[in-house]
Enzyme design. Structure first.
Site, PDB file in Angstrom:
ATOM      1  N   SER A 196       5.608  31.802  -8.135  1.00  0.00           N
ATOM      2  CA  SER A 196       5.064  32.141  -9.442  1.00  0.00           C
ATOM      3  C   SER A 196       4.428  30.919 -10.104  1.00  0.00           C
ATOM      4  O   SER A 196       5.001  29.831 -10.110  1.00  0.00           O
ATOM      5  CB  SER A 196       6.179  32.684 -10.335  1.00  0.00           C
ATOM      6  OG  SER A 196       5.700  32.997 -11.610  1.00  0.00           O
TER       7      SER A 196
ATOM      8  N   LYS B 153      -1.488  32.364  -6.903  1.00  0.00           N
ATOM      9  CA  LYS B 153      -1.589  33.261  -5.748  1.00  0.00           C
ATOM     10  C   LYS B 153      -2.505  34.456  -6.030  1.00  0.00           C
ATOM     11  O   LYS B 153      -3.375  34.785  -5.213  1.00  0.00           O
ATOM     12  CB  LYS B 153      -0.178  33.721  -5.368  1.00  0.00           C
ATOM     13  CG  LYS B 153      -0.073  34.657  -4.186  1.00  0.00           C
ATOM     14  CD  LYS B 153       1.339  34.686  -3.631  1.00  0.00           C
ATOM     15  CE  LYS B 153       2.378  35.020  -4.676  1.00  0.00           C
ATOM     16  NZ  LYS B 153       2.451  36.466  -4.954  1.00  0.00           N
ATOM     17  N   THR B 154      -2.286  35.103  -7.163  1.00  0.00           N
ATOM     18  CA  THR B 154      -3.094  36.275  -7.506  1.00  0.00           C
ATOM     19  C   THR B 154      -4.502  35.871  -7.900  1.00  0.00           C
ATOM     20  O   THR B 154      -5.493  36.445  -7.436  1.00  0.00           O
ATOM     21  CB  THR B 154      -2.428  37.063  -8.650  1.00  0.00           C
ATOM     22  OG1 THR B 154      -1.152  37.528  -8.204  1.00  0.00           O
ATOM     23  CG2 THR B 154      -3.276  38.251  -9.056  1.00  0.00           C
TER      24      THR B 154
ATOM     25  N   ARG C 155       4.310  42.183 -17.768  1.00  0.00           N
ATOM     26  CA  ARG C 155       3.635  42.615 -16.543  1.00  0.00           C
ATOM     27  C   ARG C 155       2.879  43.924 -16.745  1.00  0.00           C
ATOM     28  O   ARG C 155       3.144  44.692 -17.666  1.00  0.00           O
ATOM     29  CB  ARG C 155       4.662  42.843 -15.431  1.00  0.00           C
ATOM     30  CG  ARG C 155       5.461  41.598 -15.054  1.00  0.00           C
ATOM     31  CD  ARG C 155       5.333  41.300 -13.626  1.00  0.00           C
ATOM     32  NE  ARG C 155       6.061  40.120 -13.193  1.00  0.00           N
ATOM     33  CZ  ARG C 155       5.774  39.467 -12.089  1.00  0.00           C
ATOM     34  NH1 ARG C 155       4.781  39.867 -11.341  1.00  0.00           N
ATOM     35  NH2 ARG C 155       6.463  38.408 -11.738  1.00  0.00           N
TER      36      ARG C 155
ATOM     37  N   ARG D  11      14.204  40.314 -12.514  1.00  0.00           N
ATOM     38  CA  ARG D  11      15.161  40.686 -11.476  1.00  0.00           C
ATOM     39  C   ARG D  11      16.533  40.046 -11.741  1.00  0.00           C
ATOM     40  O   ARG D  11      16.636  39.061 -12.458  1.00  0.00           O
ATOM     41  CB  ARG D  11      14.644  40.242 -10.111  1.00  0.00           C
ATOM     42  CG  ARG D  11      13.420  41.019  -9.611  1.00  0.00           C
ATOM     43  CD  ARG D  11      12.969  40.517  -8.249  1.00  0.00           C
ATOM     44  NE  ARG D  11      12.508  39.130  -8.313  1.00  0.00           N
ATOM     45  CZ  ARG D  11      13.212  38.081  -7.939  1.00  0.00           C
ATOM     46  NH1 ARG D  11      14.443  38.233  -7.456  1.00  0.00           N
ATOM     47  NH2 ARG D  11      12.722  36.864  -8.040  1.00  0.00           N
TER      48      ARG D  11
ATOM     49  N   HIS E 171       5.468  36.814   1.809  1.00  0.00           N
ATOM     50  CA  HIS E 171       5.295  36.882   0.359  1.00  0.00           C
ATOM     51  C   HIS E 171       4.006  36.139   0.043  1.00  0.00           C
ATOM     52  O   HIS E 171       4.007  34.941  -0.219  1.00  0.00           O
ATOM     53  CB  HIS E 171       6.493  36.234  -0.336  1.00  0.00           C
ATOM     54  CG  HIS E 171       6.470  36.378  -1.820  1.00  0.00           C
ATOM     55  ND1 HIS E 171       7.005  35.450  -2.679  1.00  0.00           N
ATOM     56  CD2 HIS E 171       5.979  37.363  -2.620  1.00  0.00           C
ATOM     57  CE1 HIS E 171       6.847  35.838  -3.916  1.00  0.00           C
ATOM     58  NE2 HIS E 171       6.226  36.995  -3.914  1.00  0.00           N
TER      59      HIS E 171
ATOM     60  N   ASP F 182       0.450  40.440  -3.060  1.00  0.00           N
ATOM     61  CA  ASP F 182       1.835  39.976  -3.086  1.00  0.00           C
ATOM     62  C   ASP F 182       2.612  40.073  -1.778  1.00  0.00           C
ATOM     63  O   ASP F 182       3.387  39.182  -1.472  1.00  0.00           O
ATOM     64  CB  ASP F 182       2.601  40.743  -4.170  1.00  0.00           C
ATOM     65  CG  ASP F 182       3.904  40.072  -4.566  1.00  0.00           C
ATOM     66  OD1 ASP F 182       3.913  38.832  -4.712  1.00  0.00           O
ATOM     67  OD2 ASP F 182       4.901  40.780  -4.732  1.00  0.00           O
TER      68      ASP F 182
ATOM     69  N   LYS G  92      10.950  45.124  -4.973  1.00  0.00           N
ATOM     70  CA  LYS G  92      11.487  44.038  -4.164  1.00  0.00           C
ATOM     71  C   LYS G  92      12.591  44.503  -3.222  1.00  0.00           C
ATOM     72  O   LYS G  92      12.865  43.839  -2.217  1.00  0.00           O
ATOM     73  CB  LYS G  92      11.978  42.905  -5.063  1.00  0.00           C
ATOM     74  CG  LYS G  92      10.832  42.123  -5.714  1.00  0.00           C
ATOM     75  CD  LYS G  92       9.831  41.601  -4.682  1.00  0.00           C
ATOM     76  CE  LYS G  92       8.741  40.757  -5.334  1.00  0.00           C
ATOM     77  NZ  LYS G  92       7.685  40.347  -4.358  1.00  0.00           N
TER      78      LYS G  92
END
Length: 532
Positions: free
Chosen positions: A239, A243-244, A324, A60, A219, A258, A200
């Site tokens: 990141s 989390k995932t 990704r 981003r 988030h 997410d 996003k």
């Protein structure tokens, strides 16, 4: 020329966008893959995955993101965090972009953001690249084909990578621009092919709209007990914190990885897919995500591969660390079909503490939860980026500052209210270092983290003894079955106890300095809970 299915009263021409070449409305995945390959946007990989690169930008561009400063949002946007754009500059940007689009082909996807129909956002995404249409079709939620006949977009995102902005004319920083206009309900994106900007932008819109309706935008990842959506949990984290990975537990149902909302009805996924990092991905550690990289239609972004065998090189960082893959949620076997869950019984905040100070798990009071939510702490380890020679603290408020259009305390107070109202238990989980800082200690064992999380979620921790942490004041379990007791008291894992004390004092001071910016806006209980 119009191709595909669309509400005849809601075409681009009806929106004032005319003179385009072929406009492809709501193509399904095979057609989008075929178009992307035929147009030379990438190539077909093993299993039918689509392999592409994003050129100059492999992430981003937050410094090139703007909010149009109109009277309707003047008093509600967090301008210290969101660069303003003048309305007349946006008008010139839009006119120039629409002029640039004339004669070119575009791909339109009409999609939903939000699994709860009471709070969903109907979004039209107009993309110059066919694979961007495929990407956003995975990431948002897809209407039934018959629903497209009456679909009415509330917001429109126009993404034209070939368009270069003029900073002097358009009031932006560089030739790259992401501009959100809340009055016109339009997002303009130019000069970047990084697909995450589409996703996003939708998240930023929801982060502004939903709190005004009393809905918490988060988030976070989320899951629930198998067969019991009422037994839900959310996992905040930046990141690299897990989390995932930690939410995708095989003994629980994945709601999403997410972005979620928390309303008076419970939690709901904003998305219909996942955008997972693939660097160092392995079939042993994350078999389900790994399998999606060989699935038809999965978008593989910025990964290096063998040009003859098409084998993906998961360790290759030559294009970017931020490799990704994007795929629909149904590619994950234990994913929720509805994207819905009850009120979270557990709110988990994940951090990767490279200083080796924080315990692997701690129980937080609602006030402490708001403190750590507003802090949004993790750390970058020495050697992970050029110029970083020691652990570097990262504080990203609400675990997602780049996507927060409102002031942080708006989200913090809303979260605190929901925690108090529902009685959710809050936890801080450190997936970082133990036995010393990065370079001296070692990474927290994933087996221990999983065991502690499982004990928290199934209620096993409710009956154990807790101690008060001397540095941060939260509760830490003294002993947990199946976990090395020494891990639970970080000071015990350090050979040099004085060095631990000095490091802990240093981290406390970092937290305090960062949190000073919120003190004028928060209640006394949060101030008291801040440290000790």
């Amino acid at each position: 020329m119009t191709i595909g299915r669309v509400n005849p009263h809601r075409t681009l021409e009806a929106q004032g966008i005319s003179g385009l070449g072929k406009v492809h409305y709501n193509l399904i995945e095979p057609a989008l893959v075929d178009a992307a390959v035929q147009r030379g946007e990438g190539r077909l990989g093993k299993g039918g995955a689509f392999l592409c690169t994003t050129g100059q930008f492999t992430g981003r561009s937050p410094k090139d993101k703007f909010v149009v400063r109109t009277a309707s949002v003047e008093d509600t946007i967090w301008w210290d965090n969101n660069a303003p754009m003048a309305p007349d500059a946006f008008a010139r940007l839009k006119a120039d972009m629409l002029a640039h689009m004339k004669g070119r082909d575009f791909f339109v996807q009409d999609l939903y953001a939000g699994a709860d129909p009471l709070h969903r956002l109907d979004v039209r995404v107009v993309t110059e690249l066919a694979w961007h249409g495929l990407f956003i079709r995975h990431l948002l939620r897809r209407p039934e084909r018959a629903e497209l006949d009456v679909f009415t977009p509330e917001w429109t995102i126009i993404n034209v990578p070939s368009f270069k902005a003029d900073p002097a004319r358009h009031g932006c920083r560089t030739e790259t621009v992401i501009a959100l206009n809340f009055d016109e309900k339009t997002v303009l994106i130019g000069n970047t092919a990084y697909a995450g900007e589409n996703k996003k932008s939708v998240f930023t819109i929801l982060n502004y709209i939903l709190p005004g309706k009393g809905v918490m935008a988060m988030h976070c990842s989320a899951n629930h007990a198998i067969g019991n959506p009422v037994d839900a949990a959310v996992f905040f984290g930046l990141s690299g914190t897990g989390k995932t990975t930690l939410s995708a537990a095989p003994d629980r149902t994945l709601i999403g990885d997410d972005e979620h909302g928390w309303s008076d009805r419970g939690i709901f996924n904003f998305e219909g897919g996942c955008y997972a990092k693939t660097i160092d991905l392995s079939p042993e550690a994350e078999p389900e995500i790994y399998s999606t990289t060989h699935r038809f239609g999965t978008v593989i972004e910025n990964m290096v591969y063998d040009p003859e065998t098409l084998e993906l090189d998961f360790a290759n960082r030559s294009l970017t660390e931020n490799t990704r893959c994007a795929y629909p949620l149904e590619a994950i076997s234990n994913a929720s079909a509805t994207g819905l869950g009850g009120h979270p019984k557990h709110v988990v905040m994940l951090t990767c503490d490279a200083f080796g100070v924080l315990p692997p798990i701690a129980r937080l009071s609602p006030a402490q939860a708001m403190y750590h939510f507003l802090s949004g702490f993790t750390s970058k380890a020495a050697g992970t980026e050029r110029g970083i020679t020691e652990p570097t603290p990262t504080f990203s408020t609400c675990f997602g500052a780049p996507f927060m259009p409102r002031r942080p305390e708006v989200y913090g107070k809303l979260l605190q209210e929901k925690i108090l109202k529902t009685g959710a238990t809050c936890w801080l989980v450190n997936t970082g270092w133990t036995g010393g800082a990065f370079g001296t200690g070692k990474r927290m064992p994933i087996k221990a983290t999983r065991a502690l999380l499982a004990a928290a979620l199934d209620g096993s921790l409710n009956g154990v003894e807790f101690r008060k942490d001397a540095n941060f004041g939260f509760d830490v379990p003294v002993a947990v079955a199946g976990v090395d007791t020494a891990l639970l008291n970080p000071r015990d894992t350090w050979a040099d106890k004085a060095a631990y004390d000095a490091q802990a004092a240093r981290l406390v001071e970092m937290f305090s300095k960062n949190f000073a910016q919120y003190v004028p806006y928060i209640d006394d209980d949060v101030k008291a809970a801040a440290i000790g």
